[in-house]
Design a protein around this motif. Structure first.
Motif, PDB file in Angstrom:
ATOM      1  N   VAL A   1       0.823  -1.221   0.000  1.00 24.21           N
ATOM      2  CA  VAL A   1       0.000   0.000   0.000  1.00 24.21           C
ATOM      3  C   VAL A   1       0.852   1.264   0.000  1.00 24.21           C
ATOM      4  CG1 VAL A   1      -1.992  -1.093   1.105  1.00 24.21           C
ATOM      5  CG2 VAL A   1      -0.254  -0.013   2.516  1.00 24.21           C
ATOM      6  N   ASP A   2       2.141   1.159   0.375  1.00 22.16           N
ATOM      7  CA  ASP A   2       3.031   2.326   0.435  1.00 22.16           C
ATOM      8  C   ASP A   2       3.973   2.444  -0.751  1.00 22.16           C
ATOM      9  OD1 ASP A   2       1.980   3.067   2.888  1.00 22.16           O
ATOM     10  OD2 ASP A   2       3.497   1.967   4.027  1.00 22.16           O
ATOM     11  N   ILE A   3       4.030   1.439  -1.596  1.00 21.32           N
ATOM     12  CA  ILE A   3       5.038   1.429  -2.664  1.00 21.32           C
ATOM     13  C   ILE A   3       4.927   2.639  -3.590  1.00 21.32           C
ATOM     14  CG2 ILE A   3       5.651   0.240  -4.823  1.00 21.32           C
ATOM     15  CD1 ILE A   3       5.885  -2.284  -3.312  1.00 21.32           C
ATOM     16  N   GLN A   4       3.745   3.001  -4.001  1.00 24.51           N
ATOM     17  CA  GLN A   4       3.608   4.129  -4.918  1.00 24.51           C
ATOM     18  C   GLN A   4       4.079   5.424  -4.266  1.00 24.51           C
ATOM     19  OE1 GLN A   4      -0.120   4.338  -6.903  1.00 24.51           O
ATOM     20  NE2 GLN A   4       0.563   5.915  -8.302  1.00 24.51           N
TER      21      GLN A   4
ATOM     22  N   ASP B   1      10.285   6.472 -15.403  1.00 26.91           N
ATOM     23  CA  ASP B   1       9.084   6.242 -16.221  1.00 26.91           C
ATOM     24  C   ASP B   1       8.913   4.757 -16.528  1.00 26.91           C
ATOM     25  OD1 ASP B   1       8.519   8.939 -16.274  1.00 26.91           O
ATOM     26  OD2 ASP B   1       9.323   9.255 -18.301  1.00 26.91           O
ATOM     27  N   TYR B   2      10.016   4.106 -16.897  1.00 29.81           N
ATOM     28  CA  TYR B   2       9.968   2.665 -17.181  1.00 29.81           C
ATOM     29  C   TYR B   2       9.518   1.890 -15.941  1.00 29.81           C
ATOM     30  CZ  TYR B   2      11.522  -2.123 -17.558  1.00 29.81           C
ATOM     31  OH  TYR B   2      11.566  -3.487 -17.518  1.00 29.81           O
ATOM     32  N   ASN B   3      10.152   2.163 -14.805  1.00 31.81           N
ATOM     33  CA  ASN B   3       9.802   1.462 -13.571  1.00 31.81           C
ATOM     34  C   ASN B   3       8.350   1.695 -13.173  1.00 31.81           C
ATOM     35  OD1 ASN B   3      12.140  -0.032 -12.607  1.00 31.81           O
ATOM     36  ND2 ASN B   3      13.141   1.953 -12.536  1.00 31.81           N
ATOM     37  N   GLU B   4       7.880   2.916 -13.344  1.00 27.16           N
ATOM     38  CA  GLU B   4       6.488   3.215 -13.016  1.00 27.16           C
ATOM     39  C   GLU B   4       5.535   2.452 -13.935  1.00 27.16           C
ATOM     40  OE1 GLU B   4       3.544   7.012 -12.304  1.00 27.16           O
ATOM     41  OE2 GLU B   4       5.378   7.317 -13.447  1.00 27.16           O
ATOM     42  N   ASN B   5       5.809   2.509 -15.239  1.00 24.18           N
ATOM     43  CA  ASN B   5       4.931   1.840 -16.198  1.00 24.18           C
ATOM     44  C   ASN B   5       4.951   0.324 -16.068  1.00 24.18           C
ATOM     45  OD1 ASN B   5       3.964   4.201 -17.395  1.00 24.18           O
ATOM     46  ND2 ASN B   5       5.721   4.325 -18.760  1.00 24.18           N
ATOM     47  N   PHE B   6       6.116  -0.241 -15.800  1.00 22.74           N
ATOM     48  CA  PHE B   6       6.191  -1.698 -15.719  1.00 22.74           C
ATOM     49  C   PHE B   6       5.834  -2.212 -14.326  1.00 22.74           C
ATOM     50  CE2 PHE B   6       8.409  -5.756 -15.134  1.00 22.74           C
ATOM     51  CZ  PHE B   6       7.767  -6.477 -16.127  1.00 22.74           C
ATOM     52  N   PHE B   7       6.620  -1.816 -13.306  1.00 16.29           N
ATOM     53  CA  PHE B   7       6.445  -2.408 -11.981  1.00 16.29           C
ATOM     54  C   PHE B   7       5.192  -1.934 -11.257  1.00 16.29           C
ATOM     55  CE2 PHE B   7      11.013  -3.093 -12.652  1.00 16.29           C
ATOM     56  CZ  PHE B   7      11.051  -4.459 -12.433  1.00 16.29           C
ATOM     57  N   LEU B   8       4.847  -0.659 -11.375  1.00 18.20           N
ATOM     58  CA  LEU B   8       3.670  -0.178 -10.654  1.00 18.20           C
ATOM     59  C   LEU B   8       2.375  -0.421 -11.413  1.00 18.20           C
ATOM     60  CD1 LEU B   8       4.938   3.180  -9.099  1.00 18.20           C
ATOM     61  CD2 LEU B   8       4.795   0.919  -8.055  1.00 18.20           C
ATOM     62  N   ARG B   9       2.395  -0.239 -12.723  1.00 18.27           N
ATOM     63  CA  ARG B   9       1.142  -0.361 -13.486  1.00 18.27           C
ATOM     64  C   ARG B   9       0.888  -1.768 -14.021  1.00 18.27           C
ATOM     65  NH1 ARG B   9       1.440   5.351 -16.712  1.00 18.27           N
ATOM     66  NH2 ARG B   9       1.171   6.652 -14.870  1.00 18.27           N
ATOM     67  N   GLN B  10       1.912  -2.430 -14.577  1.00 16.64           N
ATOM     68  CA  GLN B  10       1.704  -3.751 -15.175  1.00 16.64           C
ATOM     69  C   GLN B  10       1.842  -4.882 -14.157  1.00 16.64           C
ATOM     70  OE1 GLN B  10       3.898  -4.427 -18.820  1.00 16.64           O
ATOM     71  NE2 GLN B  10       3.585  -2.321 -19.486  1.00 16.64           N
ATOM     72  N   VAL B  11       2.926  -4.900 -13.411  1.00 18.12           N
ATOM     73  CA  VAL B  11       3.157  -5.968 -12.440  1.00 18.12           C
ATOM     74  C   VAL B  11       2.282  -5.756 -11.210  1.00 18.12           C
ATOM     75  CG1 VAL B  11       4.870  -7.036 -10.939  1.00 18.12           C
ATOM     76  CG2 VAL B  11       5.513  -6.373 -13.248  1.00 18.12           C
ATOM     77  N   GLY B  12       2.275  -4.558 -10.693  1.00 16.31           N
ATOM     78  CA  GLY B  12       1.465  -4.226  -9.523  1.00 16.31           C
ATOM     79  C   GLY B  12       2.264  -4.257  -8.239  1.00 16.31           C
ATOM     80  N   SER B  13       1.890  -3.393  -7.319  1.00 15.24           N
ATOM     81  CA  SER B  13       2.633  -3.278  -6.068  1.00 15.24           C
ATOM     82  C   SER B  13       2.459  -4.498  -5.175  1.00 15.24           C
ATOM     83  CB  SER B  13       2.232  -2.008  -5.320  1.00 15.24           C
ATOM     84  OG  SER B  13       0.846  -2.011  -5.056  1.00 15.24           O
ATOM     85  N   ASN B  14       1.350  -5.222  -5.312  1.00 18.73           N
ATOM     86  CA  ASN B  14       1.151  -6.423  -4.490  1.00 18.73           C
ATOM     87  C   ASN B  14       2.129  -7.535  -4.863  1.00 18.73           C
ATOM     88  OD1 ASN B  14      -0.234  -6.610  -6.951  1.00 18.73           O
ATOM     89  ND2 ASN B  14      -1.620  -8.157  -6.161  1.00 18.73           N
TER      90      ASN B  14
END
Length: 81
Positions: free
Chosen positions: A14-17, A39-52
């Motif tokens: 819940v805190d990763i973003q 930008d890459y990390n945000e688009n891949f890890f936060l949006r595609q993979v997900g913080s969970n």
């Protein structure tokens, strides 16, 4: 940046973003051009993979990569640095 890379996955999902955006400000404030990397990390890890999935907080292994975890355990058994 290695320290920030370790802090992010160790944070609760819940805190990763929030932690990511705090880390993103550091290079900007110090004149380091890293926008494309963030930008890459945000688009891949936060949006595609997900913080969970990205978060390893509270897990017995401090990686979300099983092969990396196995290699580290094997290395420790062999007493190799």
């Amino acid at each position: 940046m290695a320290i920030k890379r370790k802090i992010l996955p160790s944070s609760p999902s819940v805190d990763i973003q929030r932690v990511f955006y705090m880390a993103r400000v550091f290079p900007v404030n110090h004149g380091i051009l890293m926008a494309n990397l963030f930008d890459y990390n945000e688009n891949f890890f936060l949006r595609q993979v997900g913080s969970n999935i990205t978060s390893v907080n509270g897990l017995p292994r401090l990686t979300n990569n099983s092969l990396e975890s196995f290699h580290n355990a094997l290395r420790n058994k062999c007493n190799s640095p």
